[in-house]
Scaffold this motif. Structure first.
Motif, PDB file in Angstrom:
ATOM      1  N   GLU A 153       0.826  -1.206   0.000  1.00 15.62           N
ATOM      2  CA  GLU A 153       0.000   0.000   0.000  1.00 15.62           C
ATOM      3  C   GLU A 153       0.857   1.252   0.000  1.00 15.62           C
ATOM      4  O   GLU A 153       0.562   2.245  -0.687  1.00 15.62           O
ATOM      5  CB  GLU A 153      -0.924  -0.006   1.227  1.00 15.62           C
ATOM      6  CG  GLU A 153      -2.028  -1.055   1.175  1.00 15.62           C
ATOM      7  CD  GLU A 153      -2.975  -0.825   0.006  1.00 15.62           C
ATOM      8  OE1 GLU A 153      -3.268   0.352  -0.286  1.00 15.62           O
ATOM      9  OE2 GLU A 153      -3.400  -1.815  -0.611  1.00 15.62           O
ATOM     10  N   GLN A 154       1.961   1.194   0.777  1.00 13.53           N
ATOM     11  CA  GLN A 154       2.871   2.339   0.811  1.00 13.53           C
ATOM     12  C   GLN A 154       3.512   2.556  -0.560  1.00 13.53           C
ATOM     13  O   GLN A 154       3.643   3.697  -1.020  1.00 13.53           O
ATOM     14  CB  GLN A 154       3.957   2.100   1.861  1.00 13.53           C
ATOM     15  CG  GLN A 154       4.918   3.270   2.011  1.00 13.53           C
ATOM     16  CD  GLN A 154       5.982   2.990   3.060  1.00 13.53           C
ATOM     17  OE1 GLN A 154       6.014   1.935   3.646  1.00 13.53           O
ATOM     18  NE2 GLN A 154       6.854   3.949   3.282  1.00 13.53           N
ATOM     19  N   ARG A 157       0.935   4.045  -2.839  1.00 15.85           N
ATOM     20  CA  ARG A 157       0.767   5.482  -2.579  1.00 15.85           C
ATOM     21  C   ARG A 157       1.963   6.263  -3.101  1.00 15.85           C
ATOM     22  O   ARG A 157       1.825   7.356  -3.675  1.00 15.85           O
ATOM     23  CB  ARG A 157       0.582   5.722  -1.079  1.00 15.85           C
ATOM     24  CG  ARG A 157      -0.753   5.235  -0.529  1.00 15.85           C
ATOM     25  CD  ARG A 157      -0.983   5.770   0.869  1.00 15.85           C
ATOM     26  NE  ARG A 157       0.012   5.318   1.804  1.00 15.85           N
ATOM     27  CZ  ARG A 157      -0.094   4.193   2.517  1.00 15.85           C
ATOM     28  NH1 ARG A 157      -1.161   3.424   2.371  1.00 15.85           N
ATOM     29  NH2 ARG A 157       0.846   3.851   3.375  1.00 15.85           N
ATOM     30  N   ASN A 161       1.810   9.035  -6.035  1.00 16.23           N
ATOM     31  CA  ASN A 161       2.254  10.415  -5.791  1.00 16.23           C
ATOM     32  C   ASN A 161       3.640  10.702  -6.366  1.00 16.23           C
ATOM     33  O   ASN A 161       4.234  11.742  -6.079  1.00 16.23           O
ATOM     34  CB  ASN A 161       2.274  10.693  -4.282  1.00 16.23           C
ATOM     35  CG  ASN A 161       0.891  10.512  -3.664  1.00 16.23           C
ATOM     36  OD1 ASN A 161      -0.108  10.786  -4.318  1.00 16.23           O
ATOM     37  ND2 ASN A 161       0.855  10.061  -2.424  1.00 16.23           N
TER      38      ASN A 161
END
Length: 407
Positions: A153-154, A157, A161
């Protein structure tokens, strides 16, 4: 009636007088009749007694025969009893041995019961241990799965971004280094790259690219396609023919070829961590009044310094990533070694000591440049101490060094 009565009656008859016999004959006849009855009775009794006597003789004979038979039987039984007694005497040691064996058997049974109880206890402990181990393993797998999920998930993300983060980072670096950042509305051409800086009147393109999903298998092919699309920027005369693709640090390891050369342009694949040194290296061109005035030797030295810096940064990033991963594995192993209940005290003390243990790394403050000579002297001092303490061996040959003081 016995013989004395008969004798008395005969005597009374024989002793009677003639007068009595004449006048009292009826009495005499009566006595004679009684006497006759008595004699007859005696005869009958005698006959009966004779018969009984005969019967008694036969019975006695039978009893004698039976007695002899029983005697023989008794003798035989006595003989057998004697034999049994002898056998019993022979069996006495066996009885004692049997008693000993029974005692030993009971002892073995008790030991077997104790072993069974111990085995059952060990089996219960083992089953409990196995259950606890399975629970710990499941919990560990769940924690690892949770960590992997959080890491994914990191990464997602970070990848989502990535373009914005690269844009912000380039702006910060340009502001620090005094490099002109070109906003998209000032870009003179139709097709716009993600990020543009300008050095010596040349536009330098930094395109940010990230994986589309968590699978990295197709990412190298995607990067190769993006390298080809950068030709639309390289065709402009005022765009530097050295273009850059900026990809996430955690996706850099799947890209084997970091530099793609074409007949008209060259594309370098870098990570955000390499942006600062890359822009700094490009900025060094402004130290000359005009780039075209650089001598061939200076151009060659600058290219070599740039290439060496790029390779050094990439290797440092790669080594740090490998060392971080290996350090995490070693830390997990050490924690597992002291995770037993018997080592709880050591583990707790270690965690307490860890809270007070501080690694004071060198700090960098704004407005102050890093003194290369000072760092070189410090590095030599550390290396000397390591050699003196036999932590590292003395190098046999020195590697080639670039003369940074060469003008």
């Amino acid at each position: 009636m016995n013989y004395s009565e008969i004798h008395e009656k005969l005597k009374s008859i024989t002793a009677s007088s003639i007068f009595s016999r004449l006048f009292r004959w009826s009495r005499i006849t009566l006595k004679i009749g009684e006497l006759s009855n008595l004699i007859e009775s005696l005869v009958i009794n005698n006959s009966r007694i004779s018969n009984e006597l005969e019967n008694l003789k036969h019975k006695l004979l039978d009893l004698e025969t039976n007695f002899q038979t029983e005697k023989k039987i008794n003798q035989k039984l006595e003989t057998e009893i004697e034999i049994v007694k002898n056998k019993n005497e022979l069996l006495n040691p066996l009885k004692l041995k049997n008693t000993e064996l029974l005692t030993e058997l009971n002892k073995l049974k008790q030991e077997e019961l104790a072993k069974d109880a111990k085995r059952d206890s060990l089996m219960n402990k083992w089953e409990q241990f196995q259950t606890n181990a399975e629970q710990r393993e499941r919990k560990k797998e769940e924690v690892e799965e949770q960590k992997r999920h959080e890491k994914q998930e990191q990464i997602k993300r970070q990848w989502l971004n990535h373009e914005e983060n690269v844009n912000n980072l380039i702006k910060i670096i340009c502001n620090e280094k005094g490099v002109e950042f070109i906003e998209k509305d000032k870009w003179p051409y139709k097709k716009q790259p993600d990020n543009i800086i300008k050095i010596c009147d040349e536009y330098i393109v930094f395109d940010a690219k990230s994986p589309r999903n968590e699978e990295l298998d197709n990412f190298p092919k995607y990067i190769r396609t993006q390298v080809d699309t950068l030709a639309k920027y390289a065709q402009h005369k005022d765009v530097k023919k050295q273009l850059f693709l900026v990809i996430p640090e955690n996706a850099l390891h799947v890209i084997q070829n970091k530099t793609y050369e074409d007949s008209n342009y060259c594309v370098h694949v870098i990570s955000p961590q390499s942006l600062r040194i890359t822009i700094w290296s490009l900025k060094q061109i402004e130290h000359y009044e005009f780039a075209e005035k650089l001598s061939p030797e200076d151009r060659e030295n600058l290219a070599r310094a740039f290439a060496g810096s790029m390779n050094y940064i990439k290797r440092v990033i790669q080594i740090n990533s490998d060392m971080n991963e290996h350090g995490i594995e070693l830390t997990e192993r050490m924690l597992q070694l002291i995770s037993k209940k018997s080592l709880n005290s050591i583990r707790n003390k270690a965690l307490e000591y860890e809270k007070g243990d501080i690694v004071n790394a060198s700090q960098q403050r704004g407005g102050k440049a890093i003194d290369l000579k000072e760092e070189s002297t410090r590095q030599k001092d550390i290396k000397s101490k390591a050699i003196n303490h036999e932590i590292i061996s003395t190098p046999k040959s020195s590697s080639k060094k670039i003369d940074l003081n060469n003008d």
